[in-house]
Design a protein around this motif. Structure first.
Motif, PDB file in Angstrom:
ATOM      1  N   ARG A 283       0.834  -1.202   0.000  1.00  0.00           N
ATOM      2  CA  ARG A 283       0.000   0.000   0.000  1.00  0.00           C
ATOM      3  C   ARG A 283       0.868   1.251   0.000  1.00  0.00           C
ATOM      4  O   ARG A 283       1.872   1.318   0.720  1.00  0.00           O
ATOM      5  N   SER A 284       0.472   2.222  -0.781  1.00  0.00           N
ATOM      6  CA  SER A 284       1.204   3.486  -0.850  1.00  0.00           C
ATOM      7  C   SER A 284       0.203   4.628  -0.949  1.00  0.00           C
ATOM      8  O   SER A 284      -0.724   4.576  -1.765  1.00  0.00           O
ATOM      9  N   ILE A 285       0.395   5.633  -0.108  1.00  0.00           N
ATOM     10  CA  ILE A 285      -0.502   6.792  -0.086  1.00  0.00           C
ATOM     11  C   ILE A 285       0.343   8.056  -0.045  1.00  0.00           C
ATOM     12  O   ILE A 285       1.279   8.170   0.757  1.00  0.00           O
ATOM     13  N   TYR A 286       0.002   8.987  -0.906  1.00  0.00           N
ATOM     14  CA  TYR A 286       0.619  10.314  -0.856  1.00  0.00           C
ATOM     15  C   TYR A 286      -0.510  11.334  -0.782  1.00  0.00           C
ATOM     16  O   TYR A 286      -1.422  11.349  -1.611  1.00  0.00           O
ATOM     17  N   THR A 287      -0.465  12.165   0.238  1.00  0.00           N
ATOM     18  CA  THR A 287      -1.467  13.219   0.376  1.00  0.00           C
ATOM     19  C   THR A 287      -0.769  14.510   0.747  1.00  0.00           C
ATOM     20  O   THR A 287       0.189  14.512   1.528  1.00  0.00           O
ATOM     21  N   ILE A 288      -1.224  15.609   0.164  1.00  0.00           N
ATOM     22  CA  ILE A 288      -0.598  16.902   0.407  1.00  0.00           C
ATOM     23  C   ILE A 288      -1.671  17.972   0.549  1.00  0.00           C
ATOM     24  O   ILE A 288      -2.676  17.971  -0.174  1.00  0.00           O
ATOM     25  N   PHE A 289      -1.450  18.822   1.505  1.00  0.00           N
ATOM     26  CA  PHE A 289      -2.299  19.991   1.735  1.00  0.00           C
ATOM     27  C   PHE A 289      -1.465  21.228   1.444  1.00  0.00           C
ATOM     28  O   PHE A 289      -0.357  21.377   1.971  1.00  0.00           O
ATOM     29  N   THR A 290      -1.964  22.110   0.585  1.00  0.00           N
ATOM     30  CA  THR A 290      -1.245  23.346   0.264  1.00  0.00           C
ATOM     31  C   THR A 290      -2.104  24.537   0.665  1.00  0.00           C
ATOM     32  O   THR A 290      -3.326  24.512   0.563  1.00  0.00           O
ATOM     33  N   ASP A 291      -1.427  25.569   1.125  1.00  0.00           N
ATOM     34  CA  ASP A 291      -2.103  26.775   1.594  1.00  0.00           C
ATOM     35  C   ASP A 291      -1.328  27.979   1.073  1.00  0.00           C
ATOM     36  O   ASP A 291      -0.290  28.344   1.622  1.00  0.00           O
ATOM     37  N   ASP A 292      -1.818  28.546  -0.006  1.00  0.00           N
ATOM     38  CA  ASP A 292      -1.214  29.756  -0.561  1.00  0.00           C
ATOM     39  C   ASP A 292      -1.986  30.951  -0.020  1.00  0.00           C
ATOM     40  O   ASP A 292      -3.160  31.136  -0.323  1.00  0.00           O
ATOM     41  N   GLU A 293      -1.292  31.730   0.770  1.00  0.00           N
ATOM     42  CA  GLU A 293      -1.950  32.752   1.570  1.00  0.00           C
ATOM     43  C   GLU A 293      -1.359  34.126   1.303  1.00  0.00           C
ATOM     44  O   GLU A 293      -0.153  34.321   1.390  1.00  0.00           O
TER      45      GLU A 293
END
Length: 925
Positions: A283-293
């Motif tokens: 199993r492989s999971i990649y998750t990313i949260f980006t916040d351009d502020e």
């Protein structure tokens, strides 16, 4: 015995198709949920049927859990795991910019709740505080919330664990393709929203077993603006007139006006092989949260000339004076109060900030499950996870009023309304006396005031955590104690290393600004653009131009070199070697799980520090061994009712930045300040007693009580260091006075929770209701808490008792829905009472801080066009209530012997985000 649950049914979209379908779901189940059970999901009523499937898993578990099935998650407007899990009894969320971010389970601090993928704890990019908004709910087939832990779970799971069970190809009969596409709008600022996801899975017979593969990807983007004001209060040393001990003045008032683009991406892949009693999963999971502020921050430095006020102890009769000899700050005699008044010639400190935050998790697991003979089984697992917290700031420009007071504004303030900060601006006029000033003409456009550029900065900062986990256990099924027993013996090793490194660029001279061609006039750096928010403001402003910021910073990077920030560097490694033994016995009347977990903890930290006046790398090590027993007993009152009893233990370790050894050691003064590599974990012992009624033909009622006793609570204070971790060159520093994070105090958390769930469809015939009413159903949960900790004495403030931070006395979740004839509509409401945000060690900043009660109302509607397509509409935050943080000095005043009487709970932060609407289509083939 093979450990899996068979579920006959499909995911959210597929459930809309008529007929019964069969799938296999690898549950990564909690202890006891290891029998082959069948859950019938027919497909005509997806919310009701997915809830029934979740209840079956919960009912068969041998410890206290709550389950949210994928269909229930998919049928609420839930963008992330925190919001999805908040439907579970006892779960409360903490929000950022209106979005659920952290989870608090049964009122405990959020760092007591751990996050895992398929049973493996994952370190959040931020550290111990698992941040759930970086994980989209679309990757989950189930969310299992464990409230009473078993010995095969890490001890850091004090309050509970949120386990995200990912999609498997064996969740489906064969090839499946599903997805969604949607578009929406935020009412505040009329900002767009985009959403899409896709899942592909298939199963193959290879002649040597069956292989299943599944690939998924999700994308969620939303633009938003935020209304905000903040006010910081303080005691003023020059205010010595009567009752001054209960007076707190606003030393700074500000507006933070955000323009945001937030995105969640994820990609995952999973391959499973099964052949008889053997299973292997990759199993492989990649998750990313980006916040351009982009943040425009206008700060009014009201105490800029605090020293103008001369301390006087005599009382005075407040008389309006518009030409005072002071700036007016904290001056009662001229008619000013902490709530209303005028301050003359104050400093504007403005910041234009462009940030690009990135938080990602990349986790990879290889796991094998093997049945050996008729009674033995073997499970092995290896995991590598890398979490990154990119805190980089593209650029920040600071602008500040000149020292000449006639070039500064006079500000009339009014903070009497807890939901409003009124700041009216005037020019400042100097009278004949050089120390007297008065307000001139009103000014609405704040950027007409002179505010030269004083600095331009950029920051490159990435925190990287690398985690390795190896786990091996064997289990045996046997007859023991008159029942069917399973004994499990396991070992687990975890190593986590967090490295923090920063570089920054600071320009603060006219020559440097000239070199990069940057004007010091803000109006040349800004946009002529209307205000996007709705907060009532008594002045207008100009947004800064992000494109000009990027151009300026690019030029600065080409002309100057970023410099390391050694004071903020650290490298912390944590190793945990654990062994556990547990046994599960099942009888006709119920079951029991008992066992013990032993953990040996080794910490090593490297950081820059100052010892004997010299800067050098410091290495510190610490170790500890602890034992964690637990017991769970489940009694079947009859075929539909259960009693559950649990005794558990755990320990919450300090976060990585708190155990870093970048301390300052002063041998002359015999002091140490900074991180504390010798700090001990918080200890907790808990008990649970629950009653569950699985009502036939359909329904669920639950009531339970819980209690946790905590000790060695983590606090920041001064004490004797009492450790040899920093001894060097023959110098014994164990007796030095240490200032920083430490252990002290104890307390408790106790409460009860209730839940009810019912659909009318199975009951309409027996109670004589018309057929159309069978579509109604509801779900309701409530949690009631009481907590108390003893905060040790600090300075002149004696020990005092407070609630646990993050604890709400009451948490409610209510959902009403109707689904029939292809339509599904659900209205859900969440509410939590106020909670303590932070302790205060003194009254310098007006006491402890709290977040006010928070509630949210969401609407979700679906309609199945046919078996392959459905359309949906979601509306979130319909109440559009603001978030408010306030100060509360009363407890501190009482502790120090000052009668507090009535003291206004002064707002220190207020924010609003607007309603959000989205619509789209889902498909499945």
């Amino acid at each position: 015995m093979s450990h899996f649950t068979r579920i006959i049914g499909m995911g959210a979209s597929a459930l809309l198709a008529a007929g019964t379908q069969s799938v296999m779901a690898d549950q990564a189940a909690p202890a006891g949920a290891n029998e082959l059970t069948e859950v019938v999901v027919l497909g005509s009523r997806p919310i009701a049927e997915s809830e029934a499937a979740a209840l079956r898993i919960q009912r068969n578990s041998d410890n206290l859990i709550a389950v949210a099935a994928a269909d229930a998650v998919g049928r609420l407007p839930d963008q992330n795991i925190a919001q999805a899990a908040s439907r579970v009894p006892g779960v409360a969320v903490e929000r950022d910019q209106g979005q659920a971010r952290y989870i608090s389970l049964r009122g405990a601090p959020n760092y007591w709740t751990t996050l895992s993928f398929d049973g493996i704890n994952v370190v959040s990019p931020e550290g111990r505080d698992a941040r759930y908004d970086s994980v989209p709910s679309a990757i989950a087939s189930q969310i299992i919330v464990t409230k009473a832990v078993t010995p095969d779970m890490p001890s850091e799971t004090i309050s509970g664990n949120v386990n995200i069970v990912t999609r498997s190809a064996f969740d489906f009969d064969g090839q499946k393709i599903s997805g969604k596409a949607g578009y929406g709008k935020a009412s505040l600022g009329d900002r767009p929203q985009y959403e899409g996801s896709a899942v592909f899975s298939n199963r193959f017979e290879t002649g040597g077993g069956e292989v299943g593969v599944v690939f998924s990807a999700t994308y969620f983007e939303r633009e938003m603006v935020t209304d905000n004001f903040e006010t910081d209060y303080e005691r003023v040393s020059q205010d010595q007139r009567p009752d001054n001990q209960t007076r707190f003045w606003a030393h700074e008032a500000e507006n933070k006006l955000y323009r945001l683009t937030r995105k969640n991406w994820s990609a995952s892949g999973r391959m499973d092989w099964r052949d008889g009693g053997n299973e292997v999963s990759l199993r492989s999971i990649y998750t990313i949260f980006t916040d351009d502020e982009a943040r425009d921050n206008y700060r009014f430095d009201l105490d800029d000339r605090q020293s103008d006020l001369v301390a006087q102890t005599a009382s005075c009769t407040p008389t309006l004076n518009t030409t005072p000899t002071t700036s007016g700050y904290a001056d009662l005699c001229i008619g000013n109060t902490p709530q209303k008044g005028t301050v003359y010639g104050i400093d504007i400190r403005q910041r234009s900030t462009l940030r690009a935050f990135r938080q990602s998790i990349f986790t990879n697991t290889l796991e094998g499950k093997h049945s050996i003979g008729e009674s033995w089984s073997l499970n092995w697992l290896g995991n590598y996870t890398e979490s990154k917290d990119d805190r980089s700031v593209v650029g920040e420009a600071s602008w500040e009023s000149p020292s000449t007071r006639t070039l500064r504004p006079t500000v009339s303030y009014d903070f009497s309304d807890i939901n409003r900060s009124r700041l009216q601006l005037f020019t400042t006029l100097q009278l004949a006396s050089p120390t007297r000033f008065q307000a001139g003409i009103p000014v609405s456009a704040i950027d007409t005031f002179t505010k030269p550029l004083v600095s331009l900065t950029a920051l490159d900062a990435i925190d990287t955590t690398k985690a390795y986990t190896g786990r091996l256990y064997v289990s045996r099924d046997l007859q023991a104690l008159g029942g069917d027993a399973t004994v499990k013996l396991g070992v687990q090793f975890d190593q986590r290393t967090k490295v923090v490194d920063e570089k920054n660029l600071v320009l603060n001279t006219a020559a440097q600004f000239t070199t990069i061609g940057l004007s010091t006039d803000y109006n040349q750096f800004s946009l002529d653009k209307a205000f996007l928010g709705k907060i009532p403001m008594d002045y207008t402003f100009r947004y800064f131009d992000p494109a000009k910021m990027r151009t300026a910073v690019s030029a600065a990077r080409n002309s100057f070199t970023l410099q390391p920030v050694p004071a903020n560097f650290y490298d912390v490694r944590e190793q945990v070697l654990a062994g556990y033994l547990m046994g599960t016995v099942k009888w006709d009347w119920g079951s029991a799980v008992a066992g013990v977990r032993v953990e040996k903890l080794d910490n090593r930290g490297i950081a820059n520090g100052t010892v004997a006046g010299a800067s050098r790398l410091i290495t510190a090590e610490a170790s500890d061994t602890q034992i964690f027993p637990s017991l769970h007993v489940n009694y079947n009152v009859d075929e539909s009712k259960k009693l559950r009893f649990s005794l558990t233990s755990g320990a919450a370790r300090a976060d990585y930045d708190q155990i870093r050894p970048n301390v300052v050691v002063n041998d002359a003064n015999l002091t140490i300040s900074g991180g504390n590599p010798a700090v001990k974990p918080e200890q907790a012992r808990g008990a649970d007693a629950y009653f569950e009624w699985y009502v036939e033909p359909q329904g669920y009622l639950m009531a339970g009580v819980f209690y946790k006793r905590v000790s060695d609570v983590l606090y920041r204070q001064s004490r004797v260091f009492n450790s040899d971790a920093l001894n060097s060159n023959g110098i014994d520093r164990s007796g030095y006075v240490y200032s920083g994070i430490t252990n002290g105090g104890d307390g408790y958390l106790k409460g009860f929770e209730v839940a009810a769930q019912l659909q009318l469809e199975p009951w309409i015939g027996s109670i004589g209701l018309p057929e159309w009413m069978g579509g109604f159903g509801f779900r309701a949960t409530a949690t009631f808490n009481d907590s108390e900790v003893t905060k040790p004495a600090v300075g002149t403030v004696p020990a005092r008792k407070l609630r646990l931070p993050g604890t709400s006395d009451e948490v409610y979740n209510v959902a009403l829905y109707y689904e029939k004839y292809g339509a599904s509509v659900q209205l859900s409401y969440q509410q939590r009472s106020l909670w303590l945000d932070s302790f205060a060690d003194d009254l310098a900043d007006a006491g402890d801080t709290y977040w006010a009660a928070d509630d949210e109302l969401d609407l979700s509607a679906r309609y199945a066009v046919n078996k392959n397509f459905e359309i949906y509409f979601d509306a979130t935050n319909l109440l559009n209530n603001s978030g408010r943080r306030f100060s509360e000095p009363g407890n501190l005043l009482t502790a120090t012997g000052v009668p507090s009487g009535f003291i206004s709970k002064q707002t220190i932060e207020w924010e609003s985000f607007g309603r959000r609407y989205a619509a789209g289509v889902r498909f499945t083939f």
